[in-house]
Design an enzyme around this catalytic site. Structure first.
Site, PDB file in Angstrom:
ATOM      1  N   ARG A 102       0.267  12.528  -0.216  1.00 55.25           N
ATOM      2  CA  ARG A 102      -0.895  12.017   0.285  1.00 55.25           C
ATOM      3  C   ARG A 102      -1.933  12.845  -0.021  1.00 55.25           C
ATOM      4  O   ARG A 102      -2.509  14.031   0.875  1.00 55.25           O
ATOM      5  CB  ARG A 102      -0.933  11.740   1.799  1.00 55.25           C
ATOM      6  N   HIS A 129      -2.973   2.648  -2.349  1.00 56.11           N
ATOM      7  CA  HIS A 129      -1.835   3.123  -1.307  1.00 56.11           C
ATOM      8  C   HIS A 129      -0.652   2.221  -1.499  1.00 56.11           C
ATOM      9  O   HIS A 129      -0.402   1.183  -1.126  1.00 56.11           O
ATOM     10  CB  HIS A 129      -2.571   2.479   0.097  1.00 56.11           C
ATOM     11  N   GLN A 132       2.148   1.174   0.899  1.00 57.82           N
ATOM     12  CA  GLN A 132       1.514   0.023   2.018  1.00 57.82           C
ATOM     13  C   GLN A 132       1.494  -1.291   1.474  1.00 57.82           C
ATOM     14  O   GLN A 132       2.181  -2.123   1.983  1.00 57.82           O
ATOM     15  CB  GLN A 132       0.368   0.431   2.358  1.00 57.82           C
ATOM     16  N   ASP A 223      -8.542  -4.455   7.029  1.00 60.49           N
ATOM     17  CA  ASP A 223      -8.440  -2.440   7.393  1.00 60.49           C
ATOM     18  C   ASP A 223      -9.520  -2.125   7.854  1.00 60.49           C
ATOM     19  O   ASP A 223     -10.610  -2.814   7.907  1.00 60.49           O
ATOM     20  CB  ASP A 223      -7.954  -1.951   5.997  1.00 60.49           C
ATOM     21  N   CYS A 263      -2.856  -2.845   8.164  1.00 59.64           N
ATOM     22  CA  CYS A 263      -2.105  -1.676   7.835  1.00 59.64           C
ATOM     23  C   CYS A 263      -1.736  -0.656   8.924  1.00 59.64           C
ATOM     24  O   CYS A 263      -1.058   0.290   8.824  1.00 59.64           O
ATOM     25  CB  CYS A 263      -2.473  -0.774   6.486  1.00 59.64           C
ATOM     26  N   ARG A 291       7.322  -0.248   6.119  1.00 60.88           N
ATOM     27  CA  ARG A 291       7.115   0.958   5.427  1.00 60.88           C
ATOM     28  C   ARG A 291       8.653   1.793   5.268  1.00 60.88           C
ATOM     29  O   ARG A 291       8.742   2.179   4.298  1.00 60.88           O
ATOM     30  CB  ARG A 291       5.989   2.005   6.164  1.00 60.88           C
TER      31      ARG A 291
HETATM   32  N1   CP Z   1      -0.881   2.784   7.042  1.00 59.92           N
HETATM   33  C1   CP Z   1      -0.831   4.085   7.096  1.00 59.92           C
HETATM   34  O1   CP Z   1      -0.697   4.647   5.986  1.00 59.92           O
HETATM   35  O2   CP Z   1      -0.685   4.545   8.369  1.00 59.92           O
HETATM   36  P1   CP Z   1      -0.667   6.238   8.338  1.00 59.92           P
HETATM   37  O3   CP Z   1      -2.190   6.832   7.948  1.00 59.92           O
HETATM   38  O4   CP Z   1      -0.742   6.529   9.862  1.00 59.92           O
HETATM   39  O5   CP Z   1       0.219   6.845   7.715  1.00 59.92           O
END
Ligand code: CP
Length: 306
Positions: A102, A129, A132, A223, A263, A291
Site C-alpha cells: 500500500r 485499489h 477492493q 466512497d 468500501c 476482501r
Molecule cells: N477499504 C479499505 O481499503 O479499507 P482500509 O483502508 O481500512 O484497508
C-alpha cells in the site's frame, strides 16, 4: 496468471472469473479443514498508509493459506527517504515470495514492482485499489447471481482509486456503469477512454443525480469525499461534493432491490447517511468480509505459477 497485480487490468476476464470461483469456494470451505497451499512461504506487507480491512484481511488470508505474513510499517522502512523503492524491493525479494504494498504513489509502486523479482500486489495507491474492486464484484455476484445486466451508479468523487478500479473492470464484465460527479471529480479522460474501449456495457458520466437513469440502478456505491493524502483539500471537497450524498431520497429513486456499497471507512452524514449505511439495502459488511476471500484467492493464483 503471472507477475504483478498493480491494477485490475493485470487480470484477463478469464482469470477474473476463475478468481471469483476460487474465492467463493474458499469462502464456502473456510471453516472446514483445508490444505495450506502456501505452506513454508513468507509474504511481505508493506504499508505507507493506515489500514484496517486491507491489513487485517491480507494478514489472515496469508495465515489461513499456511504462509507467514511479515508486516513493515512506513515508520520503519521510510521508503523514499531512508532507502529507494528499488533497493527496498530488491532486498525484500530475497526474503519473501510476494509483496503486498500500500503505497502513496502509484508511480512509486511501478518503480518498486519493476525492481522486485517476486509478485507485487497493489493494496491501494493514489490511482487504483484493485483488491477492493474485486471484492465488490464478488459481492455483487453473490447478491444478483451474475455481473451482466446490473447497473452500478458511483456517486461522489468518481476520480478516486476505488472508482477508477471499478470503472476499469466492471463494464468489461458487463456491468452498466454511471458516474455521478461534479466537474473536477469526474474520471480522467484516459481512464474513461480505456473503460469505454474495454467495456461490454454502457458507461455514462453525468454532472448531477437528476441526469442519471436512476430507475434502472440496482447498485449504489460511494466512497469518502476526502481520501488518504487529500487532507489539505478537505474543506473544498466537502463543499464541492455536498449534493452527492447517498441518502434515503436517492435510494428511493433507484430499483426496489437496489443494494448500497461503500468500501469503508465511511463518514456518516457526509457521503452516506447513517440510516442507509445501517439499513436493509446495505451490503457494506459483506463487502468488507469479501476482501478476505478474494485476497486469499488472489494470493493463491499469483503464487501458483511461481
Ligand atoms: N477499504 C479499505 O481499503 O479499507 P482500509 O483502508 O481500512 O484497508
Amino acid at each position: 496468471m503471472k507477475g504483478h497485480i498493480l491494477g485490475v487490468r493485470n487480470l484477463t476476464t478469464t482469470e477474473t472469473e476463475q478468481l471469483f470461483d476460487l474465492a467463493r469456494s474458499l469462502k464456502h470451505d473456510r471453516h472446514t479443514r483445508q490444505p495450506a497451499p502456501l505452506r513454508g512461504l513468507s509474504i511481505g506487507l508493506l504499508f505507507q498508509h493506515p489500514s484496517l480491512r486491507t491489513k487485517a484481511s491480507f494478514d489472515i488470508a496469508i495465515h489461513e493459506l499456511g504462509a507467514h505474513p511479515v508486516y513493515f510499517s512506513n515508520e520503519e522502512v521510510r521508503m523514499g527517504t531512508r532507502e529507494t523503492p528499488e533497493d527496498v524491493a530488491r532486498v525484500l525479494s530475497r526474503y519473501v515470495a510476494a509483496i503486498v504494498a500500500r503505497l502513496r504513489s502509484h508511480k512509486e509502486l511501478e518503480r518498486f514492482a519493476a525492481a522486485s523479482t517476486v509478485p507485487v500486489i497493489n493494496a491501494l495507491t493514489d490511482f487504483e485499489h484493485p483488491c477492493q474492486a474485486l471484492a465488490d464484484l464478488l459481492t455483487i455476484k453473490e447478491v444478483f447471481g451474475s455481473l451482466e445486466g446490473n447497473h452500478l451508479a458511483f456517486v461522489g468523487d468518481a476520480d478516486n482509486n476505488v472508482a477508477t478500479s471499478l470503472l476499469l473492470i466492471a463494464p468489461k464484465l458487463g456491468v452498466r456503469f454511471t458516474l455521478i460527479a461534479p466537474h473536477g471529480y469526474q474520471p480522467r479522460a484516459a481512464v474513461l477512454q480505456q473503460a469505454m474501449a474495454d467495456g461490454n456495457a454502457l458507461v455514462t458520466v453525468v454532472d448531477t443525480p437528476d441526469q442519471a437513469d436512476l430507475a434502472s440502478v440496482n447498485i449504489l456505491y460511494t466512497d469518502v469525499w476526502v481520501s488518504m493524502g487529500q487532507e489539505e483539500e478537505q474543506h473544498r471537497r466537502k463543499e464541492d461534493l455536498r449534493d452527492y450524498q447517498i441518502n434515503h431520497a436517492l435510494l428511493c429513486r433507484c430499483r426496489s432491490d437496489c443494494i448500497v456499497l461503500h468500501c469503508l471507512p465511511a463518514k456518516r452524514g457526509q457521503e452516506i447517511t447513517s440510516d442507509v449505511l445501517e439499513g436493509p439495502h446495505s451490503r457494506v459488511f459483506d463487502q468488507a468480509e469479501n476482501r478476505l476471500h478474494i485476497q486469499k484467492a488472489l494470493l493463491q493464483m499469483v503464487l501458483a505459477k511461481e
